[in-house]
Design a protein around this motif. Structure first.
Motif, PDB file in Angstrom:
ATOM      1  N   GLU A  88      -7.400   2.589  -4.986  1.00 14.19           N
ATOM      2  CA  GLU A  88      -7.830   3.966  -6.005  1.00 14.19           C
ATOM      3  C   GLU A  88      -7.640   3.348  -7.329  1.00 14.19           C
ATOM      4  O   GLU A  88      -5.877   2.991  -7.804  1.00 14.19           O
ATOM      5  CB  GLU A  88      -7.233   4.897  -5.432  1.00 14.19           C
ATOM      6  CG  GLU A  88      -7.957   5.907  -4.570  1.00 14.19           C
ATOM      7  CD  GLU A  88      -9.028   6.701  -4.892  1.00 14.19           C
ATOM      8  OE1 GLU A  88      -9.345   6.693  -5.730  1.00 14.19           O
ATOM      9  OE2 GLU A  88      -9.978   7.775  -3.802  1.00 14.19           O
ATOM     10  N   MET A 114      -6.803   5.285 -10.050  1.00 13.75           N
ATOM     11  CA  MET A 114      -5.325   6.380 -10.027  1.00 13.75           C
ATOM     12  C   MET A 114      -4.169   5.798 -10.026  1.00 13.75           C
ATOM     13  O   MET A 114      -3.518   6.026 -10.429  1.00 13.75           O
ATOM     14  CB  MET A 114      -5.924   7.250 -10.213  1.00 13.75           C
ATOM     15  CG  MET A 114      -5.521   8.405  -8.784  1.00 13.75           C
ATOM     16  SD  MET A 114      -6.548   9.614  -8.033  1.00 13.75           S
ATOM     17  CE  MET A 114      -8.100   9.627  -8.063  1.00 13.75           C
ATOM     18  N   VAL A 115      -3.898   5.450  -8.563  1.00 13.91           N
ATOM     19  CA  VAL A 115      -2.704   5.270  -7.990  1.00 13.91           C
ATOM     20  C   VAL A 115      -2.195   3.959  -8.945  1.00 13.91           C
ATOM     21  O   VAL A 115      -0.865   4.199  -9.393  1.00 13.91           O
ATOM     22  CB  VAL A 115      -2.816   4.759  -6.726  1.00 13.91           C
ATOM     23  CG1 VAL A 115      -1.877   4.520  -5.966  1.00 13.91           C
ATOM     24  CG2 VAL A 115      -3.120   6.214  -5.805  1.00 13.91           C
ATOM     25  N   SER A 148      -1.618   5.073 -12.758  1.00 12.17           N
ATOM     26  CA  SER A 148       0.008   6.006 -12.581  1.00 12.17           C
ATOM     27  C   SER A 148       1.801   4.385 -12.022  1.00 12.17           C
ATOM     28  O   SER A 148       2.245   4.968 -12.732  1.00 12.17           O
ATOM     29  CB  SER A 148      -0.220   6.634 -11.804  1.00 12.17           C
ATOM     30  OG  SER A 148      -0.673   6.613 -10.811  1.00 12.17           O
ATOM     31  N   SER A 183       1.889   2.132 -15.116  1.00 16.27           N
ATOM     32  CA  SER A 183       1.879   2.830 -16.260  1.00 16.27           C
ATOM     33  C   SER A 183       4.022   3.652 -16.376  1.00 16.27           C
ATOM     34  O   SER A 183       4.421   3.206 -17.160  1.00 16.27           O
ATOM     35  CB  SER A 183       1.294   4.279 -16.721  1.00 16.27           C
ATOM     36  OG  SER A 183       1.659   4.938 -16.101  1.00 16.27           O
ATOM     37  N   PHE A 184       3.927   3.490 -14.409  1.00 15.11           N
ATOM     38  CA  PHE A 184       5.611   4.458 -14.733  1.00 15.11           C
ATOM     39  C   PHE A 184       6.644   2.693 -14.563  1.00 15.11           C
ATOM     40  O   PHE A 184       7.478   3.455 -15.538  1.00 15.11           O
ATOM     41  CB  PHE A 184       5.623   5.309 -13.984  1.00 15.11           C
ATOM     42  CG  PHE A 184       6.957   5.071 -12.934  1.00 15.11           C
ATOM     43  CD1 PHE A 184       7.985   5.990 -13.771  1.00 15.11           C
ATOM     44  CD2 PHE A 184       7.831   4.479 -11.685  1.00 15.11           C
ATOM     45  CE1 PHE A 184       9.048   5.849 -12.872  1.00 15.11           C
ATOM     46  CE2 PHE A 184       8.536   4.261 -11.814  1.00 15.11           C
ATOM     47  CZ  PHE A 184       9.306   5.657 -12.376  1.00 15.11           C
ATOM     48  N   LEU A 225       7.089   1.232 -18.183  1.00 12.24           N
ATOM     49  CA  LEU A 225       7.676   1.978 -19.267  1.00 12.24           C
ATOM     50  C   LEU A 225       9.218   1.920 -18.380  1.00 12.24           C
ATOM     51  O   LEU A 225       9.843   1.845 -19.827  1.00 12.24           O
ATOM     52  CB  LEU A 225       7.612   3.812 -18.476  1.00 12.24           C
ATOM     53  CG  LEU A 225       8.052   4.463 -19.531  1.00 12.24           C
ATOM     54  CD1 LEU A 225       7.366   4.734 -20.923  1.00 12.24           C
ATOM     55  CD2 LEU A 225       7.874   6.340 -19.380  1.00 12.24           C
ATOM     56  N   GLU A 226       9.350   1.848 -17.457  1.00  8.00           N
ATOM     57  CA  GLU A 226      10.540   2.283 -16.667  1.00  8.00           C
ATOM     58  C   GLU A 226      11.909   0.765 -17.157  1.00  8.00           C
ATOM     59  O   GLU A 226      12.417   0.629 -16.593  1.00  8.00           O
ATOM     60  CB  GLU A 226      11.112   2.531 -15.795  1.00  8.00           C
ATOM     61  CG  GLU A 226      10.727   4.641 -16.188  1.00  8.00           C
ATOM     62  CD  GLU A 226      11.977   5.351 -16.808  1.00  8.00           C
ATOM     63  OE1 GLU A 226      12.517   5.027 -15.378  1.00  8.00           O
ATOM     64  OE2 GLU A 226      11.778   6.408 -17.695  1.00  8.00           O
ATOM     65  N   GLU A 235       5.161   6.702   1.119  1.00 10.64           N
ATOM     66  CA  GLU A 235       4.880   7.711   1.669  1.00 10.64           C
ATOM     67  C   GLU A 235       3.818   8.252  -0.124  1.00 10.64           C
ATOM     68  O   GLU A 235       4.899   8.919  -0.320  1.00 10.64           O
ATOM     69  CB  GLU A 235       5.137   9.162   1.993  1.00 10.64           C
ATOM     70  CG  GLU A 235       4.395   9.254   3.263  1.00 10.64           C
ATOM     71  CD  GLU A 235       5.213  10.663   4.113  1.00 10.64           C
ATOM     72  OE1 GLU A 235       4.690  11.731   4.108  1.00 10.64           O
ATOM     73  OE2 GLU A 235       6.516  10.198   4.244  1.00 10.64           O
ATOM     74  N   LYS A 236       2.561   8.783   0.161  1.00  3.30           N
ATOM     75  CA  LYS A 236       2.022   8.935  -0.900  1.00  3.30           C
ATOM     76  C   LYS A 236       2.425  11.380  -0.354  1.00  3.30           C
ATOM     77  O   LYS A 236       2.169  11.044   0.390  1.00  3.30           O
ATOM     78  CB  LYS A 236       0.571   8.704  -0.831  1.00  3.30           C
ATOM     79  CG  LYS A 236       0.328   7.568  -1.796  1.00  3.30           C
ATOM     80  CD  LYS A 236      -1.389   7.024  -1.083  1.00  3.30           C
ATOM     81  CE  LYS A 236      -1.728   6.004  -1.788  1.00  3.30           C
ATOM     82  NZ  LYS A 236      -3.288   5.987  -1.176  1.00  3.30           N
ATOM     83  N   PRO A 237       2.383  12.090  -1.117  1.00  2.00           N
ATOM     84  CA  PRO A 237       2.364  11.994  -2.940  1.00  2.00           C
ATOM     85  C   PRO A 237       4.285  10.751  -2.892  1.00  2.00           C
ATOM     86  O   PRO A 237       4.969  10.760  -2.424  1.00  2.00           O
ATOM     87  CB  PRO A 237       2.867  13.146  -3.489  1.00  2.00           C
ATOM     88  CG  PRO A 237       2.845  14.076  -2.285  1.00  2.00           C
ATOM     89  CD  PRO A 237       2.935  13.151  -0.566  1.00  2.00           C
ATOM     90  N   TRP A 238       3.938   9.876  -4.051  1.00  2.00           N
ATOM     91  CA  TRP A 238       5.709   9.061  -4.076  1.00  2.00           C
ATOM     92  C   TRP A 238       6.449  10.115  -5.173  1.00  2.00           C
ATOM     93  O   TRP A 238       6.097   9.753  -6.255  1.00  2.00           O
ATOM     94  CB  TRP A 238       5.733   7.930  -4.182  1.00  2.00           C
ATOM     95  CG  TRP A 238       5.043   7.372  -5.689  1.00  2.00           C
ATOM     96  CD1 TRP A 238       5.466   7.187  -6.697  1.00  2.00           C
ATOM     97  CD2 TRP A 238       3.174   7.714  -5.450  1.00  2.00           C
ATOM     98  NE1 TRP A 238       4.507   7.118  -7.449  1.00  2.00           N
ATOM     99  CE2 TRP A 238       3.251   7.489  -7.499  1.00  2.00           C
ATOM    100  CE3 TRP A 238       2.280   7.894  -4.514  1.00  2.00           C
ATOM    101  CZ2 TRP A 238       1.937   6.605  -8.356  1.00  2.00           C
ATOM    102  CZ3 TRP A 238       0.916   7.393  -5.340  1.00  2.00           C
ATOM    103  CH2 TRP A 238       1.134   7.209  -7.112  1.00  2.00           C
ATOM    104  N   GLU A 239       7.814  10.059  -4.852  1.00  2.00           N
ATOM    105  CA  GLU A 239       8.141  10.260  -6.276  1.00  2.00           C
ATOM    106  C   GLU A 239       9.049   9.242  -7.300  1.00  2.00           C
ATOM    107  O   GLU A 239       9.068   8.093  -6.583  1.00  2.00           O
ATOM    108  CB  GLU A 239       9.904  10.815  -5.907  1.00  2.00           C
ATOM    109  CG  GLU A 239       9.643  11.809  -4.995  1.00  2.00           C
ATOM    110  CD  GLU A 239      10.100  13.160  -5.641  1.00  2.00           C
ATOM    111  OE1 GLU A 239       9.792  13.424  -7.437  1.00  2.00           O
ATOM    112  OE2 GLU A 239       9.096  14.172  -5.570  1.00  2.00           O
ATOM    113  N   ASN A 240       8.811   9.266  -8.251  1.00  2.00           N
ATOM    114  CA  ASN A 240       8.625   7.720  -9.498  1.00  2.00           C
ATOM    115  C   ASN A 240      10.508   7.331  -9.365  1.00  2.00           C
ATOM    116  O   ASN A 240      10.208   6.068  -8.802  1.00  2.00           O
ATOM    117  CB  ASN A 240       9.232   7.859 -10.589  1.00  2.00           C
ATOM    118  CG  ASN A 240       7.062   8.068 -11.458  1.00  2.00           C
ATOM    119  OD1 ASN A 240       5.908   7.278 -10.573  1.00  2.00           O
ATOM    120  ND2 ASN A 240       6.492   8.834 -12.392  1.00  2.00           N
ATOM    121  N   ALA A 241      11.066   8.137  -8.727  1.00  2.00           N
ATOM    122  CA  ALA A 241      13.035   7.773  -8.796  1.00  2.00           C
ATOM    123  C   ALA A 241      12.756   6.433  -8.089  1.00  2.00           C
ATOM    124  O   ALA A 241      13.325   5.449  -7.369  1.00  2.00           O
ATOM    125  CB  ALA A 241      13.354   9.222  -8.575  1.00  2.00           C
TER     126      ALA A 241
END
Lengths: 159, 628
Positions: free
Chosen positions: A15, A17-18, A21, A24-25, A28-29, A108-114
């Motif tokens: 995917e 989109m995965v 995303s 981009s995260f 950025l970080e 695990e999806k959905p994941w936390e960016n942190a």
């Protein structure tokens, strides 16, 4: 690997989109170089040509599943940290495969960016350490070889 | 009898007399009564000449008679007379003899006819020969004989007429021919004698018509009476046989004495008593004590002319067995107010069969219900399984885009944080001042991103609940946190409850409970859905949990309309619903009951109409080894 060289993180998910995303995260970080593929075959080709520090792969993908992809990458780049991205339903299967692949972590999806950031950092550090260890071992072996050469020379001299 | 009424009738009778012997019965009767007449005629035919012979002996001795001409006594003629008299005796004897033979009996009338004609001829010849015709009354023996014959032998009128004509012809011819035969003229006025004879014949013919038709009428009346009698007898035989052979017991009770006066064999058989025995005891004694009063009251009402049932079942005492006979009694209407006529049918076996049938039906119904229940539960669990599959599938499908949204929103937030931070920077400040819309755009982005994050987080929570609710991976006993199950169920029901139902959580300390988590979630769902539906407009659902010994207790109370006491016992029955067709399946609570049963737990319900309902579930915390 030198400090100024960028760490390469490979993200494979069918995917887009995965991958987008996540990239981009991370872009950025973090300062990692993020390479993404939606096809595991293409990802493998890339790995064959380029060194990588960390691979994040989706579990369920067409053609090749995440586990076998990671297995092949393990053979190609044993020092790269392997992370599996799973949906809820495949969690059980994924966990069963942890030992086979030598999985470092699963997200695990959905994941936390942190969480992702944390896993990336620790995973990168791990692969750094591994790499350093490998190079140290190489150095030690090299020294050992040199020592053996000296010993041989000495023996030749004395015998 | 009516024959004397007038000539019209006589005429009719005359006509009838021609036809009446076409009736074989009547002909037979005529032949039968002809026999004694024939004998009588024969006897007279024998006795008269003997009498005459006796007389002539006397006359011959005394030489004088009111009978014979004195000048002929002792002549040859006298000897001829004696010979003729012998002939007459023989004739009479033959007739008597014939009367004993079948042939003779059948032909009595022609025989007597011939006898009379022959008799007349011989007698008349004698009279002529003796020259006594001039004597008055000398036709008397013949008339006498004829009278007897006519009175006893049932000649037809026409035969009588023919006889008269024959006799007249004989007399006339003989009288006319006498001078030639006897050598002396007939001294008597022949015409006068003949006229007398003809008159006599006419009269006797008339009498004969009357007698004959009277006989016929009598015969007809007798025949009718006999026919009637036969029919009556046949009908009686028929009804008697019906009565005797009827499988139903038929009885007649005298109302005055209350005793049976007639019973048929079926009644005797049914009651195991003989008719005499039954006649000797009051009829109430054969009624079982259970029914005696009731039946007596009917009887009393009936004898008062009040309405009473005419068909009812009752128990009768039979000497055949200790068990009472169950019988169906029918009271029949009768013309005689003094008796009661009834019929009893033994329906003991029928009743037993009926009861057995009813039992079968009940078993069948129970089986049916069981099947229905099992099927319903199967259906429900299948439904839940497919619902679980669906939920899991949907959750899985949502996960990827949701993860992306969630992550992207987070990334955007971080990016905007950087931008906002930069905006504070002195170098960037003028830029933002110059473009106030840029500042505004960043703020809008930040704001909308917050919304996106919040929304995404909400969805993440829902998906987690869905997964936790479905728990497809947990089709076996597992130790789980009951509170988690309650929470995920509440999340599922969020849309049903929000703004309307306040959920109060009064959770105590509970260890993990060993259970089928998905089944338990189904139980919570069923009870919570019912609670939500029981609450009309607004209300509260209170969920309390606590530990009681080795049991975990979950108490779910609502402030809904409650359950009617008469329904309370039925609520766990499969198919029972008060929600109306199409709303509830009536299965939810029965499945709940079954699931709790499978967990070796128990579920209790307390309810008060208008106040609410509390379901209390008690589950063993540790699973015992003895049930799978």
């Amino acid at each position: 690997m030198t400090a100024d060289e960028k760490h390469i993180i490979l993200i494979v998910d069918d995917e887009e989109m995965v991958t987008t995303s996540l990239r981009s995260f991370l872009e950025l970080e973090t300062d990692y170089e993020v390479v993404t593929f939606t096809s595991p075959i293409e990802a493998l080709e890339y790995v064959r040509e380029n060194p990588i520090d960390l691979i994040v792969s989706d579990y369920l993908m067409p053609d090749v599943d995440g586990i076998s992809l990671l297995l092949q990458i393990k053979q190609l780049r044993p020092n790269a940290t392997r992370v599996l991205l799973t949906g809820y339903a495949d969690k059980e299967n994924a966990i069963k495969a942890i030992n086979d692949v030598g999985l470092y972590q699963y997200i695990e999806k959905p994941w936390e960016n942190a969480d992702v950031k944390l896993v990336m950092q620790s995973g990168r550090e791990r692969s750094d350490l591994l790499r350093r260890l490998t190079s140290k071992i190489g150095e030690v072996e090299k020294a050992h070889g040199e020592l053996m050469g000296i010993q041989n020379d000495l023996l030749k001299v004395f015998i | 009898m009516n024959s004397f009424a007038g000539f019209g009738h006589f005429h009719q009778d005359l006509l009838a007399s021609f036809r009446c012997e076409s009736d074989p019965g009547f002909r037979e009767e005529m032949i039968r009564i002809g026999t004694p007449g024939m004998r009588m005629a024969g006897v007279v035919g024998v006795l008269a000449p003997l009498f005459m012979f006796l007389v002539s002996l006397l006359v011959l001795d005394r030489s004088t008679s009111w009978f014979y001409s004195p000048e002929l006594v002792g002549t040859a003629h006298t000897h001829m007379v004696l010979l003729d008299e012998l002939l007459l005796v023989t004739l009479g004897s033959i007739v008597i003899a014939l009367s004993f033979s079948h042939w003779g009996q059948r032909h009595a009338r022609p025989i007597v006819f011939v006898m009379l004609v022959a008799y007349a001829m011989i007698l008349y010849m004698d009279f002529i020969a003796l020259g006594i015709l001039e004597t008055r009354g000398n036709l008397t023996p013949l008339v006498f004989l004829m009278m007897i014959a006519l009175g006893t032998v049932p000649f037809r009128p026409m035969q009588i007429a023919a006889l008269g004509v024959m006799l007249s012809l004989v007399m006339y011819t003989m009288s006319w021919q006498a001078p030639h035969w006897m050598g002396r003229a007939n001294p008597v006025e022949v015409d006068e004698k003949t006229a007398f004879l003809i008159m006599f014949v006419v009269v006797s013919t008339g009498i004969s018509v009357v007698m004959y038709t009277t006989r016929f009428r009598q015969y007809e009346a007798r025949k009718q009476a006999s026919d009637l009698n036969d029919r009556l007898a046949a009908s009686e035989r028929k009804y008697r046989s019906l009565f005797e052979n009827s499988a139903e017991g038929i009885f007649v009770i005298d109302r005055q004495t209350g005793r049976m006066v007639t019973v048929n064999p079926a009644t005797e058989e049914m009651l195991g008593r003989s008719a005499e025995e039954l006649y000797s005891i009051p009829s109430t004694e054969i009624i079982h004590p259970d029914d005696r009063e009731r039946v007596t009251s009917y009887h009393v009402a009936r004898s008062r002319g009040e309405p009473a049932p005419t068909r009812y079942d009752l128990k009768l005492i039979s000497s055949r067995s200790s068990e009472p006979v169950i019988a169906e009694l029918t009271i029949h209407g009768t013309d005689d107010p003094g008796v009661t006529v009834g019929a009893v049918r033994d329906i003991t076996e029928h009743v037993a069969a009926d009861r057995k049938l009813r039992e079968y039906a009940k078993t069948l119904e129970a089986r049916n219900r069981e099947i229905h229940e099992t099927r319903a539960q199967l259906l429900q669990s299948e439904k839940m399984a497919s619902l679980g599959n669906l939920v899991a599938g949907v959750a899985h499908e949502i996960n990827t885009p949701l993860g992306s949204i969630h992550a992207s929103a987070d990334t955007s937030r971080r990016a905007l944080d950087i931008v906002s931070e930069a905006a504070q920077d002195d170098e960037c400040q003028p830029l933002f001042d110059k473009y106030p819309r840029l500042k505004r755009a960043v703020d809008v982005l930040a704001e909308s991103n917050v919304t996106t994050v919040t929304a995404a987080e909400r969805i993440v929570g829902i998906v987690k609940s869905l997964r936790s609710f479905a728990r497809l991976d947990e089709a076996e006993f597992k130790k789980v946190d009951i509170h988690e199950g309650l929470e995920s169920t509440l999340t599922i029901l969020h849309h049903e409850l929000k703004n309307r139902v306040e959920v109060v959580r009064d959770f105590g300390d509970l260890p993990q409970v060993e259970c089928f988590p998905n089944q338990l979630n189904q139980v919570f769902l069923n009870i919570l859905v019912n609670a939500a539906q029981a609450i009309g407009a607004k209300g509260t659902i209170t969920i309390r949990t606590r530990q009681e010994g080795d049991r975990a207790v979950v108490e779910i109370s609502d402030t809904g309309k409650g359950i009617a006491p008469e329904h309370l016992a039925q609520i766990f029955d499969p198919g029972f619903t008060t929600k109306g067709v199409g709303v509830g399946t009536g299965l939810g609570l029965s499945i709940t009951y079954r699931i709790i049963g499978d967990h070796s737990g128990r579920i209790d319900v307390a309810s008060e109409v208008g106040k609410g309902t509390t379901f209390t579930i008690r589950l063993p915390i540790e699973r015992n080894g003895d049930h799978a």
